[in-house]
Every structure is written in C-alpha cells, then in structure tokens.
Scaffold this active site. Structure first.
Site, PDB file in Angstrom:
ATOM      1  N   CYS A  69     -13.964  52.276   4.347  1.00 54.68           N
ATOM      2  CA  CYS A  69     -14.024  53.403   3.816  1.00 54.68           C
ATOM      3  C   CYS A  69     -12.656  53.767   3.347  1.00 54.68           C
ATOM      4  O   CYS A  69     -11.619  53.883   4.084  1.00 54.68           O
ATOM      5  CB  CYS A  69     -14.485  54.244   4.949  1.00 54.68           C
ATOM      6  N   CYS A 183     -13.739  54.578  -3.668  1.00 50.74           N
ATOM      7  CA  CYS A 183     -14.836  54.836  -2.673  1.00 50.74           C
ATOM      8  C   CYS A 183     -15.642  53.646  -2.523  1.00 50.74           C
ATOM      9  O   CYS A 183     -16.137  53.322  -3.615  1.00 50.74           O
ATOM     10  CB  CYS A 183     -15.334  56.417  -3.005  1.00 50.74           C
TER      11      CYS A 183
HETATM   12  N1  DGL Z   1     -17.130  55.469   1.663  1.00 51.62           N
HETATM   13  C1  DGL Z   1     -16.103  56.349   1.719  1.00 51.62           C
HETATM   14  C2  DGL Z   1     -14.735  56.172   1.030  1.00 51.62           C
HETATM   15  O1  DGL Z   1     -14.655  54.772   0.704  1.00 51.62           O
HETATM   16  C3  DGL Z   1     -16.069  57.778   1.712  1.00 51.62           C
HETATM   17  C4  DGL Z   1     -17.559  58.487   1.162  1.00 51.62           C
HETATM   18  C5  DGL Z   1     -17.873  59.926   1.842  1.00 51.62           C
HETATM   19  O2  DGL Z   1     -18.170  60.197   3.296  1.00 51.62           O
HETATM   20  O3  DGL Z   1     -17.252  60.934   1.623  1.00 51.62           O
HETATM   21  O4  DGL Z   1     -13.886  56.761   0.826  1.00 51.62           O
END
Ligand code: DGL
Length: 260
Positions: A69, A183
């Site tokens: 993430c 993301c």
């Molecule tokens: N998948 C996450 C990232 O790479 C965050 C998405 C979220 O929960 O806002 O930033």
C-alpha cells in the site's frame, strides 16, 4: 503482506509470479479502508496492529513483510522498521523513477491517494526528481473505495474526472505521456484509464519491482518445488476479498475473517 483492502492483490499477483514457491499471507484491512483520506496517525496505528498480529502468530512464521500500500508505506514504513529492526520490510512507492526514465515529453502524471501525495516521503521523492520533468500529482478521492466495492460506474466516472483534471495526454510536447498508478488499487482500473488516455500513454505501477526487491531481501527461498500456498484474511467483508481474489488472480481459496 497487507493493504487497506483489495488493492494489494495487484502486488500479490506480481509476488506470486516472481516467487512461485513461497507462501503468502495477505491481510486486507477493509474494515478500516480507505486509508488514503485518513490522517497519518490512523494509518500508522493500523499498520502497527497488523504487523504485530502477523508477527505474533507462530504458525504464520513470516520471514518478511510487504507493505502493499503506497499510503501505508508513506505513513508508516520508517516506524515499522524502527519497531522491528530484524524483519525485512518492503514498501511500495509511486513508480516515479521508472517514469522519469521513460517519459519523452517530460510530463508525468501521478494518480495516488491524498495521503500519499501529501506525505513527506512523496515530497522527498519529488524533490530529487523535480528539475528533470513536470510532475502532475492528482489526488483521487473515492477511487480506491469504488474499486474496493467494484462499483464500475463510479470507477469510470472518477477515472474520467481525474484524468481530465490532469491535462492532455499523448506524445505531443506538453502532453502527459506517462501515467503513474501510485495506489495499489488502481492497476485494477487500468483498462478504463488506458481507454481514457489513449494507447500511446504508458501506465506504470511498482508491483513487479516490489516483487524483485522482496526476492532480494529474503534470507532464503523455499526449496520446495510445489506451488506456494496463500492465506487471505480480512478485517472487512470476506465475500469482497473472495470475489476480488477470484476475479483478478483466479484464486479460489477461502477467506478468513480477522478481528484486530
Ligand atoms: N491501496 C492503497 C495505496 O496503495 C490505499 C487505498 C486507500 O485505502 O485509500 O495507497
């Protein structure tokens, strides 16, 4: 490995391709998603709880942690490393450096959460590269959440809105020719994004480089030649993770609920 939800499955896909004989434990923190519009303290607290949980289960015996993430990496990775100095911890950040190497027009778009774009880590990354290209950062409120819920209409609307806000795409001078998906949820919207920005624009994410980095950081690889196992855990709805894992990775194993 963990993510705020189903997005880190894009990293799991790359990890399984790079390390086919290793076992993976995936925690989707969907009960507390999205992370991207929360404050840094909240994301750090969740990252710490998940890491402690993974380390406290002897039967899981993790030998490395992948923070799959961008938002959690930006908010927490330096402190997780401080908390657990002997655990290899691999994070993910927007693929700006590869974008710099590829862009001809020197105009690079970065779609990411508000949390990632506002983080000190991203600002530092940008400072090192800012004189080499124009970087257009686009906070994409709601997009990870729409992907989480597989709300296709919302995904399409938000992708159109955010790409339009970034400027023109293409290969003419001044056009954005490289779009960074900063993301881990966004690769699952890449076909919509590619259709919006046109075939000449390159979409980049860091899944494969995280997988290569993970291989480098593992002290040892499984000597087993059988396919690695995977365990999917979620603090949210099990059916959501189950169907995303099936849809995107062809995984049909059971998803276990997790209360932490
Ligand atoms: N998948 C996450 C990232 O790479 C965050 C998405 C979220 O929960 O806002 O930033």
């Amino acid at each position: 490995m963990f993510d705020s939800g189903v997005g880190g499955l894009s990293v799991l896909k790359a990890l399984r391709a790079e390390l086919p004989h290793e076992d993976f434990i995936y925690v989707a923190d969907s009960g507390f998603a999205p992370y991207g519009e929360r404050d840094q303290g909240f994301v750090l607290a969740r990252a710490r709880i998940i890491t402690r949980y993974l380390l406290s289960q002897p039967e899981l015996a993790i030998q490395a942690l992948v923070v799959a993430c961008n938002t959690a990496t930006a908010a927490a990775i330096h402190l997780l490393r401080q908390d657990h100095p002997h655990l290899p911890i691999i994070g993910v950040e927007p693929a700006l450096k590869p974008a710099m190497a590829l862009s001809q027009t020197r105009h690079i778009g970065v779609m990411a959460t508000r949390g990632t774009l506002n983080s000190q880590k991203f600002k530092t990354l940008l400072t090192g590269l800012a004189d080499q290209a124009q970087v257009i950062g686009q906070p994409c409120d709601g997009l990870a959440d729409a992907i989480e819920r597989n709300d296709v209409d919302k995904i399409k609307t938000l992708c159109a809105q955010y790409t339009q806000a970034m400027g023109t795409f293409g290969t003419r001078p001044g056009d954005i020719d490289t779009l960074v998906l900063g993301c881990t949820h966004y690769p699952f919207a890449s076909h919509h994004l590619q259709a919006l920005v046109g075939p000449s624009v390159r979409l980049l994410d860091n899944g494969e480089s995280v997988a290569r980095q993970t291989r480098r950081m593992l002290a040892s690889l499984s000597g087993d030649s059988t396919p690695g196992q995977y365990l999917l855990l979620t603090t949210g709805d099990t059916a959501t993770l189950q169907s995303a894992a099936g849809r995107w990775l062809g995984l049909d194993g059971p998803v276990r609920p997790l209360q932490i």
